[in-house]
Design a protein around this motif. Structure first.
Motif, mmCIF file in Angstrom:
data_model
loop_
_atom_site.group_PDB
_atom_site.id
_atom_site.type_symbol
_atom_site.label_atom_id
_atom_site.label_comp_id
_atom_site.label_asym_id
_atom_site.label_seq_id
_atom_site.Cartn_x
_atom_site.Cartn_y
_atom_site.Cartn_z
ATOM 1 N N TYR A 30 0.854 -1.245 -0.100
ATOM 2 C CA TYR A 30 0.045 0.122 0.071
ATOM 3 C C TYR A 30 0.624 1.319 -0.029
ATOM 4 O O TYR A 30 0.477 2.223 -0.852
ATOM 5 N N GLN A 31 1.832 1.355 0.847
ATOM 6 C CA GLN A 31 2.800 2.422 1.031
ATOM 7 C C GLN A 31 3.534 2.518 -0.488
ATOM 8 O O GLN A 31 3.636 3.728 -0.755
ATOM 9 N N LEU A 32 4.005 1.755 -1.119
ATOM 10 C CA LEU A 32 4.650 1.756 -2.256
ATOM 11 C C LEU A 32 3.632 2.192 -3.261
ATOM 12 O O LEU A 32 4.192 2.898 -4.369
ATOM 13 N N ASP A 33 2.576 1.678 -3.270
ATOM 14 C CA ASP A 33 1.588 2.128 -4.223
ATOM 15 C C ASP A 33 1.339 3.891 -4.057
ATOM 16 O O ASP A 33 1.378 4.437 -5.093
ATOM 17 N N GLN A 34 1.434 4.344 -2.865
ATOM 18 C CA GLN A 34 1.150 5.673 -2.570
ATOM 19 C C GLN A 34 2.084 6.552 -3.348
ATOM 20 O O GLN A 34 2.268 7.457 -3.762
ATOM 21 N N VAL A 35 3.649 5.706 -3.187
ATOM 22 C CA VAL A 35 4.723 6.451 -3.782
ATOM 23 C C VAL A 35 4.518 6.618 -5.452
ATOM 24 O O VAL A 35 4.859 7.461 -6.082
ATOM 25 N N GLN A 36 4.010 5.398 -5.698
ATOM 26 C CA GLN A 36 3.986 5.253 -7.279
ATOM 27 C C GLN A 36 3.042 6.378 -7.685
ATOM 28 O O GLN A 36 3.154 6.845 -8.799
ATOM 29 N N HIS A 37 1.899 6.787 -7.054
ATOM 30 C CA HIS A 37 0.956 7.835 -7.339
ATOM 31 C C HIS A 37 1.547 9.129 -7.146
ATOM 32 O O HIS A 37 0.651 10.022 -7.134
ATOM 33 N N GLY A 38 2.696 9.409 -6.598
ATOM 34 C CA GLY A 38 3.192 10.456 -6.333
ATOM 35 C C GLY A 38 2.983 11.197 -4.898
ATOM 36 O O GLY A 38 3.147 12.255 -4.702
ATOM 37 N N HIS A 39 2.182 10.320 -4.070
ATOM 38 C CA HIS A 39 2.071 10.650 -2.599
ATOM 39 C C HIS A 39 3.310 10.289 -1.739
ATOM 40 O O HIS A 39 4.042 9.483 -1.825
ATOM 41 N N GLU A 40 3.153 11.122 -0.589
ATOM 42 C CA GLU A 40 3.939 10.616 0.669
ATOM 43 C C GLU A 40 3.632 9.174 1.280
ATOM 44 O O GLU A 40 2.142 9.105 1.354
ATOM 45 N N PRO A 41 4.392 8.431 1.638
ATOM 46 C CA PRO A 41 4.020 7.315 2.522
ATOM 47 C C PRO A 41 3.519 7.737 3.769
ATOM 48 O O PRO A 41 3.631 9.100 4.087
#
Length: 111
Positions: A30-41
């Motif tokens: 989930y956290q890596l997906d956040q990063v992929q979408h340009g968001h902060e973990p």
């Protein structure tokens, strides 16, 4: 859907991540997906001791603390340098040296 940056796992980082307990592995995804979408973990800190723009995702679950050290500053991919279970308050020298070596190799590859 926008173009997501691919995630590249360096060294043994993917196998290390796969060894996390299911709940920590799910949270890591989930956290890596956040990063992929340009968001902060949700919980992270900069890891300047490893290298410029390197970050650490912090995950806690019933089994303990888990860490993912990554760098997302390159245009072509997010690079996961190291994944490990944290057993003490301070990150071990061996975990830091693994991440530093993989970061140095990555920088050399990109120059």
């Amino acid at each position: 859907m926008s173009d997501l940056k691919p995630i590249q796992f360096l060294g043994t980082s993917l196998d290390d991540l796969r060894s996390f307990p299911v709940s920590a592995r799910r949270e890591a995804g989930y956290q890596l997906d956040q990063v992929q979408h340009g968001h902060e973990p949700d919980d992270w800190k900069p890891m300047v001791t490893v290298g410029q723009s390197v970050r650490e995702i912090r995950i806690r679950d019933a089994s303990g603390g888990f860490r993912i050290i990554y760098v997302a500053k390159f245009a072509n991919a997010i690079y996961v340098l190291h994944c490990f279970q944290k057993k003490t308050q301070k990150t071990s020298i061996s975990d830091l040296s693994i991440a530093k070596k993989r970061y140095r190799d990555l920088i050399q590859e990109h120059s």
